[in-house]
Scaffold this active site. Structure first.
Site, PDB file in Angstrom:
ATOM      1  N   GLY A 293       0.792  -1.218   0.000  1.00 46.96           N
ATOM      2  CA  GLY A 293       0.000   0.000   0.000  1.00 46.96           C
ATOM      3  C   GLY A 293       0.822   1.264   0.000  1.00 46.96           C
ATOM      4  O   GLY A 293       0.280   2.356  -0.196  1.00 46.96           O
ATOM      5  N   GLY A 294       2.132   1.161   0.206  1.00 50.20           N
ATOM      6  CA  GLY A 294       2.991   2.342   0.213  1.00 50.20           C
ATOM      7  C   GLY A 294       3.299   2.834  -1.186  1.00 50.20           C
ATOM      8  O   GLY A 294       2.901   2.235  -2.188  1.00 50.20           O
TER       9      GLY A 294
ATOM     10  N   SER B 183      -1.771  -1.456   6.595  1.00 46.28           N
ATOM     11  CA  SER B 183      -2.819  -0.435   6.551  1.00 46.28           C
ATOM     12  C   SER B 183      -4.041  -0.938   5.794  1.00 46.28           C
ATOM     13  O   SER B 183      -3.950  -1.291   4.615  1.00 46.28           O
ATOM     14  CB  SER B 183      -2.289   0.838   5.877  1.00 46.28           C
ATOM     15  OG  SER B 183      -3.344   1.729   5.588  1.00 46.28           O
ATOM     16  N   GLU B 184      -5.180  -0.951   6.460  1.00 48.66           N
ATOM     17  CA  GLU B 184      -6.426  -1.377   5.820  1.00 48.66           C
ATOM     18  C   GLU B 184      -6.811  -0.435   4.693  1.00 48.66           C
ATOM     19  O   GLU B 184      -7.180  -0.872   3.594  1.00 48.66           O
ATOM     20  CB  GLU B 184      -7.542  -1.427   6.859  1.00 48.66           C
ATOM     21  CG  GLU B 184      -8.905  -1.786   6.278  1.00 48.66           C
ATOM     22  CD  GLU B 184     -10.029  -1.569   7.269  1.00 48.66           C
ATOM     23  OE1 GLU B 184     -11.039  -2.272   7.174  1.00 48.66           O
ATOM     24  OE2 GLU B 184      -9.889  -0.675   8.139  1.00 48.66           O
TER      25      GLU B 184
ATOM     26  N   LYS C  65      20.402   5.666   2.844  1.00 45.34           N
ATOM     27  CA  LYS C  65      20.652   6.019   4.245  1.00 45.34           C
ATOM     28  C   LYS C  65      21.283   4.867   5.025  1.00 45.34           C
ATOM     29  O   LYS C  65      21.668   5.037   6.190  1.00 45.34           O
ATOM     30  CB  LYS C  65      19.353   6.471   4.904  1.00 45.34           C
ATOM     31  CG  LYS C  65      18.807   7.764   4.313  1.00 45.34           C
ATOM     32  CD  LYS C  65      17.465   8.128   4.892  1.00 45.34           C
ATOM     33  CE  LYS C  65      16.970   9.457   4.311  1.00 45.34           C
ATOM     34  NZ  LYS C  65      16.790   9.428   2.850  1.00 45.34           N
TER      35      LYS C  65
ATOM     36  N   ASN D 220      16.104   9.248  -2.431  1.00 47.00           N
ATOM     37  CA  ASN D 220      14.760   9.773  -2.192  1.00 47.00           C
ATOM     38  C   ASN D 220      13.906   9.643  -3.453  1.00 47.00           C
ATOM     39  O   ASN D 220      14.381   9.815  -4.570  1.00 47.00           O
ATOM     40  CB  ASN D 220      14.840  11.237  -1.777  1.00 47.00           C
ATOM     41  CG  ASN D 220      15.599  11.408  -0.482  1.00 47.00           C
ATOM     42  OD1 ASN D 220      15.039  11.293   0.594  1.00 47.00           O
ATOM     43  ND2 ASN D 220      16.904  11.664  -0.580  1.00 47.00           N
TER      44      ASN D 220
ATOM     45  N   LEU E 112      10.565  10.964  -5.456  1.00 46.84           N
ATOM     46  CA  LEU E 112       9.664  12.111  -5.540  1.00 46.84           C
ATOM     47  C   LEU E 112       8.219  11.696  -5.302  1.00 46.84           C
ATOM     48  O   LEU E 112       7.721  10.765  -5.941  1.00 46.84           O
ATOM     49  CB  LEU E 112       9.777  12.764  -6.921  1.00 46.84           C
ATOM     50  CG  LEU E 112      11.061  13.547  -7.190  1.00 46.84           C
ATOM     51  CD1 LEU E 112      11.093  13.991  -8.634  1.00 46.84           C
ATOM     52  CD2 LEU E 112      11.173  14.736  -6.266  1.00 46.84           C
TER      53      LEU E 112
ATOM     54  N   ARG F  79      17.756  18.108  11.482  1.00 45.73           N
ATOM     55  CA  ARG F  79      16.967  17.338  12.436  1.00 45.73           C
ATOM     56  C   ARG F  79      17.797  16.170  12.973  1.00 45.73           C
ATOM     57  O   ARG F  79      18.839  15.825  12.401  1.00 45.73           O
ATOM     58  CB  ARG F  79      15.693  16.827  11.759  1.00 45.73           C
ATOM     59  CG  ARG F  79      14.775  17.937  11.285  1.00 45.73           C
ATOM     60  CD  ARG F  79      13.644  17.384  10.450  1.00 45.73           C
ATOM     61  NE  ARG F  79      14.117  16.714   9.251  1.00 45.73           N
ATOM     62  CZ  ARG F  79      13.329  16.127   8.358  1.00 45.73           C
ATOM     63  NH1 ARG F  79      12.021  16.115   8.548  1.00 45.73           N
ATOM     64  NH2 ARG F  79      13.837  15.545   7.299  1.00 45.73           N
TER      65      ARG F  79
ATOM     66  N   GLU G 106      19.902  13.476  10.792  1.00 51.55           N
ATOM     67  CA  GLU G 106      19.931  13.932   9.406  1.00 51.55           C
ATOM     68  C   GLU G 106      21.347  14.333   9.006  1.00 51.55           C
ATOM     69  O   GLU G 106      22.071  14.969   9.777  1.00 51.55           O
ATOM     70  CB  GLU G 106      18.978  15.116   9.233  1.00 51.55           C
ATOM     71  CG  GLU G 106      18.727  15.502   7.794  1.00 51.55           C
ATOM     72  CD  GLU G 106      17.640  16.551   7.687  1.00 51.55           C
ATOM     73  OE1 GLU G 106      16.818  16.459   6.764  1.00 51.55           O
ATOM     74  OE2 GLU G 106      17.605  17.467   8.539  1.00 51.55           O
TER      75      GLU G 106
END
Length: 622
Positions: free
Chosen positions: A298-299, A323-324, A418, A456, A458, A548, A551
């Site tokens: 689902g991602g 996630s439903e 990462k 990363n 987009l 952060r 990071e």
């Protein structure tokens, strides 16, 4: 197709062919007689009148046979192209050769041989002219009646070289409501020239003045995705009230309901990413007719993996996500876009190995794509450290073991840049997940285990693009942690395609590194998004908030002690890393079981340092 449908289609083809012959045959006769007339200086002496009359049926039949052999009568005059005209020339040449052979074989005394060449040229000119005239009439009629009654066509400027403008003008013929007013080219040699009747009015720096003169508020960027011209146009003129459009990409065309109409320029159009070259035959062989299990389906990445696998002809797609709502949304999309696909949609957590094993035994997969993970760096850095380990490490261990237990041919872990010299818990957990996969690979030699690192993506959930977009909609400020922070970026379809390609090419235990292109400053990304929204930095300011927890200023794709080796694919390299020492999988499993629900953050970091020596939990602050 039904019998009635087949008969109808056959009738339409015969009608089209008949109408073609109704025009072509008289023109062939006319060309034959004109050839005699021109041969004798616009006059036809009486003896040669008999020659023309005698040979007209021969010329007609031979030319018709040549055109039929070249399949010219099947051409659609409405859409006639240069390729059709080349085929017409072939048909005329065949007809002329047949006519010459037959007439010369009759040994007609005094027959003027130059008539053969003249008639062939005239036939080609007349037939091509008829087709070009018909298409011109059709296009003019379409321009007059296209769109809604009373709809005003908007003036449009095309920015690009002559080749790019030619492609854009062809594509725009199917779009509603646009009238191309001119072309703006970055090449000085193009100025003053025309393409399909549209003139090059000037160079790119004069775009705003040209648009004002023609009262054109819309600009179509015809240059290739990622070309510097696109970014220059956006940064220079988006604040000048110009609406910047581009043509749909190949991925746009593959989406249901795609249209040829220009669309708004998107961020991925400006990043300099070239299309991915895929081994389509190999991927189709790997996934076609197979059962494929995707975790984290689902991602953002997981859902795109499902789309790509569905396009490659998988017989069954087992979609697993905690996630439903995400599972439901994916189910609706795949049922709509791929009705022939057998989809199995399961809500399950990869941390529960028995549930995962039950799903895999009920639907034994040939390929497992593991995309389930926690990936938000600051969130996993403070208060959720153990959650990152349970999902990213234990969840990967469970998925890898299940793939081997049910006999899957391939297992692919979606990893991250990462994981290289990590300074965050999330990064260290993904590096440990890579080691776990390598350890499990030794236990199940029949399954090929591969990990794929990339940067990363987009538009993925939790990425900066949705955050910046929301901040822009609220009027700002757009928050950037540091003016010098840089990241590698790629599009979601590109990331998913390269994951599949690496899964096809990889040997067990390998870690693939994707070519991420050139890194980009996050502040530059923010500026582009502000301009894409039609606003300026004066309207939406940028604020710097400081790095952060966890990071880094820049991401690496390889650790310091690693090297890579090339692969047959230009965007994939293999990282040569030392294999994990000892049974990393068993150590991780036992420690996580003993750690309990709430180990201290220091205990988690200390254990990670022991398992991932390159992990540095205290990054330098700026």
């Amino acid at each position: 197709m039904t019998r009635a449908g087949a008969v109808s289609l056959s009738t339409l083809r015969r009608d089209a062919t008949s109408k073609s012959w109704l025009v072509d045959l008289p023109l062939i006769v006319l060309a034959w007689w004109l050839a005699f007339w021109l041969r004798f200086n616009l006059g036809l002496p009486w003896p040669y009148f008999d020659h023309a009359l005698l040979t007209t049926p021969i010329a007609l039949l031979c030319m018709a046979l040549g055109l039929a052999l070249a399949r010219v009568p099947r051409q659609s005059w409405r859409y006639v192209s240069l390729a059709d005209l080349r085929l017409l020339a072939v048909g005329v040449a065949l007809g002329a050769l047949l006519t010459t052979a037959v007439v010369m074989g009759l040994r007609i005394d005094g027959f003027p041989r130059s008539v053969f060449a003249i008639s062939a040229v005239l036939t080609l000119v007349l037939l091509a002219g008829a087709r070009a005239s018909w298409r011109t009439l059709i296009e003019r009629e379409r321009e007059r009646t296209h769109g809604h009654p009373g709809q005003q066509r908007q003036p449009l400027l095309v920015v690009g070289t002559l080749d790019e403008a030619d492609h854009a003008l062809r594509a725009l013929k199917g779009a509603d409501g646009w009238q191309v007013a001119g072309i703006v080219s970055p090449l000085a040699a193009d100025h003053g020239r025309t393409v399909q009747g549209v003139r090059v009015l000037g160079d790119v720096p004069a775009l705003a003045d040209i648009a004002a003169t023609l009262q054109a508020r819309t600009v179509l960027l015809a240059s290739a995705p990622g070309a510097p011209l696109r970014r220059e146009a956006l940064l220079r003129w988006s604040g000048a009230g110009l609406n910047l459009l581009t043509l749909p990409t190949a991925d746009d065309w593959l989406r249901p309901g795609a249209t040829p109409s220009p669309r708004q320029v998107r961020l991925e159009d400006l990043l300099g990413r070239t299309p991915v070259q895929l081994d389509t035959a190999g991927l189709t062989a790997l996934f076609g007719g197979q059962t494929v299990l995707v975790t984290g389906a689902g991602g953002s990445i997981g859902a795109e993996l499902c789309r790509q696998v569905a396009r490659l002809g998988a017989a069954r797609l087992v979609c697993v996500d905690v996630s439903e709502f995400a599972t439901y949304r994916l189910e609706q999309e795949l049922r709509r876009d791929h009705p022939a696909l057998e989809g199995v949609y399961c809500t399950a957590n990869v941390r529960e190995v028995e549930r995962l094993l039950a799903i895999a035994r009920a639907h034994p997969p040939g390929v497992v794509l593991h995309a389930a993970a926690y990936k938000h760096v600051p969130l996993m850095e403070q208060g959720n450290e153990i959650e990152a380990l349970r999902t990213n490490v234990l969840g990967t261990l469970n998925a890898a073991r299940v793939a081997g237990a049910v006999g899957a041919a391939r297992f692919v872990l979606v990893s991250t840049d990462k994981a290289v010299n990590p300074t965050s818990v999330m990064g260290a957990s993904k590096r440990l997940a890579e080691q776990v996969v390598q350890a499990v690979a030794r236990q199940f030699p029949a399954t090929q285990y591969v990990s794929v690192r990339f940067g990363n993506v987009l538009g993925s959930s939790g990425s900066v693009v949705p955050l910046f977009t929301a901040q822009i909609e609220m009027g700002g400020p757009v928050t950037v942690t540091h003016p010098d922070i840089v990241r590698y970026f790629m599009t979601i379809p590109e990331a998913a395609q390269l994951v599949l390609q690496a899964g096809l090419m990889g040997r067990s235990g390998q870690i693939f590194v994707l070519d991420m292109g050139e890194p980009m400053k996050i502040v530059e990304l923010a500026r582009l998004l502000i301009r894409l929204s039609g606003k300026s930095e004066a309207e939406v300011p940028i604020a710097f908030t400081g790095l952060r927890p966890g990071e880094k200023l820049y991401e690496e794709l390889l650790a310091d002690d690693e090297t890579t080796e090339a692969t047959p694919h230009p965007k994939l390299r293999v990282a040569k890393v030392a294999p994990p020492a000892g049974d990393v999988a068993a150590l991780a499993e036992s420690w996580l079981a003993a750690a309990g629900a709430a180990p201290t953050a220091d205990a988690v970091r200390a254990w990670l340092v022991g398992q991932v020596p390159e992990y540095r939990p205290h990054p330098v602050r700026f």
